[in-house]
Design a protein around this motif. Structure first.
Motif, mmCIF file in Angstrom:
data_model
loop_
_atom_site.group_PDB
_atom_site.id
_atom_site.type_symbol
_atom_site.label_atom_id
_atom_site.label_comp_id
_atom_site.label_asym_id
_atom_site.label_seq_id
_atom_site.Cartn_x
_atom_site.Cartn_y
_atom_site.Cartn_z
ATOM 1 N N VAL A 168 -75.384 -69.253 -81.033
ATOM 2 C CA VAL A 168 -74.419 -70.366 -81.058
ATOM 3 C C VAL A 168 -73.723 -70.427 -79.707
ATOM 4 N N GLU A 169 -73.690 -71.633 -79.131
ATOM 5 C CA GLU A 169 -72.935 -71.851 -77.892
ATOM 6 C C GLU A 169 -71.777 -72.782 -78.232
ATOM 7 N N THR A 170 -70.553 -72.246 -78.062
ATOM 8 C CA THR A 170 -69.345 -72.999 -78.444
ATOM 9 C C THR A 170 -69.052 -74.068 -77.412
ATOM 10 N N PRO A 171 -68.135 -74.985 -77.762
ATOM 11 C CA PRO A 171 -67.751 -75.995 -76.767
ATOM 12 C C PRO A 171 -67.163 -75.365 -75.517
ATOM 13 N N ALA A 172 -66.621 -74.153 -75.640
ATOM 14 C CA ALA A 172 -66.063 -73.454 -74.476
ATOM 15 C C ALA A 172 -67.144 -72.657 -73.742
ATOM 16 N N HIS A 173 -68.399 -72.930 -74.068
ATOM 17 C CA HIS A 173 -69.556 -72.279 -73.432
ATOM 18 C C HIS A 173 -69.580 -70.770 -73.667
ATOM 19 N N GLN A 174 -69.078 -70.363 -74.810
ATOM 20 C CA GLN A 174 -69.167 -68.972 -75.208
ATOM 21 C C GLN A 174 -70.400 -68.801 -76.087
ATOM 22 N N SER A 175 -71.231 -67.777 -75.839
ATOM 23 C CA SER A 175 -72.452 -67.513 -76.592
ATOM 24 C C SER A 175 -72.192 -66.483 -77.663
ATOM 25 N N ILE A 176 -72.642 -66.823 -78.864
ATOM 26 C CA ILE A 176 -72.507 -65.931 -80.000
ATOM 27 C C ILE A 176 -73.913 -65.668 -80.552
ATOM 28 N N LYS A 199 -97.587 -59.927 -79.811
ATOM 29 C CA LYS A 199 -98.397 -59.430 -80.907
ATOM 30 C C LYS A 199 -98.816 -60.554 -81.863
ATOM 31 N N PHE A 200 -98.649 -61.792 -81.401
ATOM 32 C CA PHE A 200 -99.034 -62.981 -82.146
ATOM 33 C C PHE A 200 -98.275 -63.122 -83.466
ATOM 34 N N ILE A 201 -97.041 -62.585 -83.487
ATOM 35 C CA ILE A 201 -96.189 -62.811 -84.649
ATOM 36 C C ILE A 201 -95.494 -64.158 -84.462
ATOM 37 N N PRO A 202 -95.697 -65.100 -85.359
ATOM 38 C CA PRO A 202 -95.115 -66.426 -85.160
ATOM 39 C C PRO A 202 -93.592 -66.423 -85.351
ATOM 40 N N ILE A 203 -92.930 -67.206 -84.534
ATOM 41 C CA ILE A 203 -91.472 -67.357 -84.600
ATOM 42 C C ILE A 203 -91.160 -68.845 -84.657
ATOM 43 N N TYR A 204 -90.444 -69.242 -85.701
ATOM 44 C CA TYR A 204 -90.039 -70.632 -85.865
ATOM 45 C C TYR A 204 -88.727 -70.844 -85.126
ATOM 46 N N HIS A 205 -88.655 -71.894 -84.291
ATOM 47 C CA HIS A 205 -87.461 -72.180 -83.503
ATOM 48 C C HIS A 205 -87.002 -73.601 -83.802
ATOM 49 N N HIS A 206 -85.710 -73.717 -84.092
ATOM 50 C CA HIS A 206 -85.152 -75.040 -84.368
ATOM 51 C C HIS A 206 -83.813 -75.164 -83.637
ATOM 52 N N ARG A 207 -83.662 -76.224 -82.869
ATOM 53 C CA ARG A 207 -82.426 -76.463 -82.093
ATOM 54 C C ARG A 207 -81.739 -77.714 -82.633
ATOM 55 N N PHE A 208 -80.399 -77.619 -82.790
ATOM 56 C CA PHE A 208 -79.644 -78.778 -83.259
ATOM 57 C C PHE A 208 -78.211 -78.693 -82.711
ATOM 58 N N TYR A 209 -77.469 -79.798 -82.831
ATOM 59 C CA TYR A 209 -76.112 -79.923 -82.270
ATOM 60 C C TYR A 209 -75.184 -80.443 -83.349
ATOM 61 N N SER A 210 -73.910 -79.944 -83.313
ATOM 62 C CA SER A 210 -72.912 -80.444 -84.279
ATOM 63 C C SER A 210 -71.510 -80.061 -83.785
ATOM 64 N N ASN A 211 -70.633 -81.082 -83.720
ATOM 65 C CA ASN A 211 -69.222 -80.870 -83.390
ATOM 66 C C ASN A 211 -69.031 -80.106 -82.068
ATOM 67 N N GLY A 212 -69.886 -80.386 -81.090
ATOM 68 C CA GLY A 212 -69.776 -79.756 -79.778
ATOM 69 C C GLY A 212 -70.450 -78.400 -79.684
ATOM 70 N N TYR A 213 -71.006 -77.918 -80.795
ATOM 71 C CA TYR A 213 -71.702 -76.639 -80.795
ATOM 72 C C TYR A 213 -73.207 -76.873 -80.587
ATOM 73 N N HIS A 214 -73.817 -75.939 -79.842
ATOM 74 C CA HIS A 214 -75.268 -75.930 -79.672
ATOM 75 C C HIS A 214 -75.819 -74.762 -80.479
ATOM 76 N N PHE A 215 -76.762 -75.052 -81.367
ATOM 77 C CA PHE A 215 -77.327 -74.009 -82.225
ATOM 78 C C PHE A 215 -78.820 -73.817 -81.908
ATOM 79 N N ASP A 216 -79.240 -72.564 -81.801
ATOM 80 C CA ASP A 216 -80.656 -72.202 -81.722
ATOM 81 C C ASP A 216 -80.956 -71.285 -82.898
ATOM 82 N N LEU A 217 -81.817 -71.774 -83.790
ATOM 83 C CA LEU A 217 -82.140 -71.026 -84.995
ATOM 84 C C LEU A 217 -83.568 -70.487 -84.871
#
Length: 456
Positions: free
Chosen positions: A88-96, A125-143
């Motif tokens: 999570v990247e907050t509106p203050a550009h802090q990474s969580i 090792k060919f282990i699949p990883i699902y990545h989903h990016r979305f935005y809400s209320n000034g937050y940047h989320f990488d799932l």
């Protein structure tokens, strides 16, 4: 090529097994890929649904004025979704980061990205990883979802499909090998018997006809029929040579006898010379006619007749009118008008002349010759009737064979060579017609030529 391996590869047994292995392997691979694709798609959709569920929860948390991300991520999400990693990247550009997310989110560890936002990536090792990016209320989320259990399940499914495919191919190969051996056994037996027959050069031998498969059954029957026809052909040729030799030997012997007679008595009896020369002239002419007929048979057997629409009525009327000038027998005609046939004008001319010659030869001086042209819905007919002696039923077909005479003593007093009707039969066959002889209602014989009618 005489290479045994190369010959074995050309056998039906090898070809059936080879193509079965190839086709079945392709089918197994396609089915396996289809099953794997269906499983992967279904698991991907389930992962998407879980990700959307987590996304809603994160969006709900982001609406709070002072959200507690550590508690929300570690206590609420991780316990229910242990394979989920969040950045999570907050509106203050802090990474969580959730626990372990730092390593997961390192892009240098990914090999493949399938899309810009929601995607599947692969680690080394060919282990699949699902990545989903979305935005809400000034937050940047990488799932991120580490799909280790899905990966293991797919590996298990792939292993099961591979084992089942190999077992299926092996069982199928064994079954198709036994089946192909069973199916090819009659063919191999027939082939072996054909080799034995051809090696023995005995055309009267036949091969055993198997009941199945139908193709081998038909081939064996066709081979037996071919051998029978070939044997009959050789017998006919042998009889032809023997008959031709006999026909030529008789006049040659007679000519030779008269030559000796001239040598012994010609000087003292001049009348012997004249009689012998006259006899030799007759015999040489008969030999010439015989040779001409033999050459005609050879010519007919090599040349195909050109069949076309002809006016049979006009041709027969013309031939009869011309022939009438050269014979002392009356000729009665009954010719239907405008009868068209699929035939050959030259052949019809020769056929009719030969039948008229034959009728004149056997018609007594007090008798007559009748010529008729008739037709029905499908065929046109020429009928030549003579008043000669009736031909026995047992010999009605034999008279069309070469050198056959009703006179078993081969008396040539009538001047025939036994080839005239054989030539007629050959020409009729070449125009796709039929010829046969019947008893005339008033005595004598009727020679009937049938040919296809031309539909106008």
């Amino acid at each position: 090529m005489n290479d045994p391996i190369f010959k074995r590869r050309k056998t039906m047994l090898y070809q059936m097994n080879y193509w079965y292995f190839l086709v079945f392997s392709v089918i197994v691979v396609l089915i396996s890929l289809s099953v794997l694709s269906a499983v992967i798609i279904q698991l991907y959709k389930e992962t998407q649904q879980e990700a959307h569920y987590v996304e809603k929860k994160l969006i709900h948390i982001s609406k709070s004025k002072t959200p507690d991300w550590h508690e929300a991520i570690e206590d609420q999400l991780y316990t229910k979704h242990p394979d989920f990693y969040i950045h999570v990247e907050t509106p203050a550009h802090q990474s969580i980061y959730s626990t372990g997310s730092e390593s997961i989110t390192d892009n240098n560890r990914y090999l493949i990205h399938l899309s810009l936002f929601s995607s599947i990536s692969f680690k080394k090792k060919f282990i699949p990883i699902y990545h989903h990016r979305f935005y809400s209320n000034g937050y940047h989320f990488d799932l991120f979802v580490r799909m280790i259990r899905i990966y293991q399940f797919i590996k298990l499914v792939a292993k099961i499909l591979s084992i089942c495919g190999v077992i299926g191919i092996l069982i199928g190969l064994l079954a198709i090998y036994q089946l192909s051996r069973h199916l090819s056994l009659p063919l191999r037996n027939v082939t072996r018997r054909i080799k034995q027959v051809t090696a023995s050069q005995d055309l009267k031998k036949s091969i055993i006809v198997p009941n199945q498969p139908q193709e081998v059954h038909d081939m064996a029957l066709a081979f037996n029929r071919m051998m029978e026809q070939l044997d009959q052909l050789i017998d006919r040729e042998k009889r032809f040579v023997a008959d031709a030799s006999h026909e030529l030997r008789t006049p040659l012997a007679a000519i030779r006898g008269h030559v000796e007679l001239i040598k012994r008595h010609g000087k003292g009896h001049p009348e012997v010379i004249e009689q012998s020369i006259q006899f030799m002239d007759q015999e040489s002419r008969r030999m010439q006619r015989l040779m001409d007929q033999l050459l005609m048979i050879t010519h007919l057997e090599k040349k195909a007749a050109e069949v076309q629409t002809i006016d049979l009525s006009v041709i027969v009327q013309t031939v009869v009118s011309d022939y009438f000038q050269t014979t002392d027998r009356p000729i009665e005609t009954s010719i239907a008008k405008h009868v068209s046939a699929l035939s050959n004008e030259d052949y019809i001319h020769q056929i009719l002349i030969s039948l008229l010659d034959n009728a004149r030869k056997y018609t007594p001086a007090s008798g007559s010759i009748q010529v008729a042209v008739t037709t029905d819905d499908a065929f046109a007919y020429i009928r030549v009737t003579n008043d000669g002696p009736v031909i026995p039923d047992a010999e009605k077909e034999a008279i069309f064979t070469r050198f056959y005479r009703l006179d078993k003593a081969r008396n040539s007093g009538k001047g025939g060579s036994g080839l005239g009707l054989s030539i007629v039969k050959t020409m009729v066959d070449m125009i796709n017609g039929k010829i046969w002889v019947e008893d005339a209602p008033t005595g004598g014989n009727v020679f009937i030529v049938q040919m296809k009618r031309a539909i106008e």
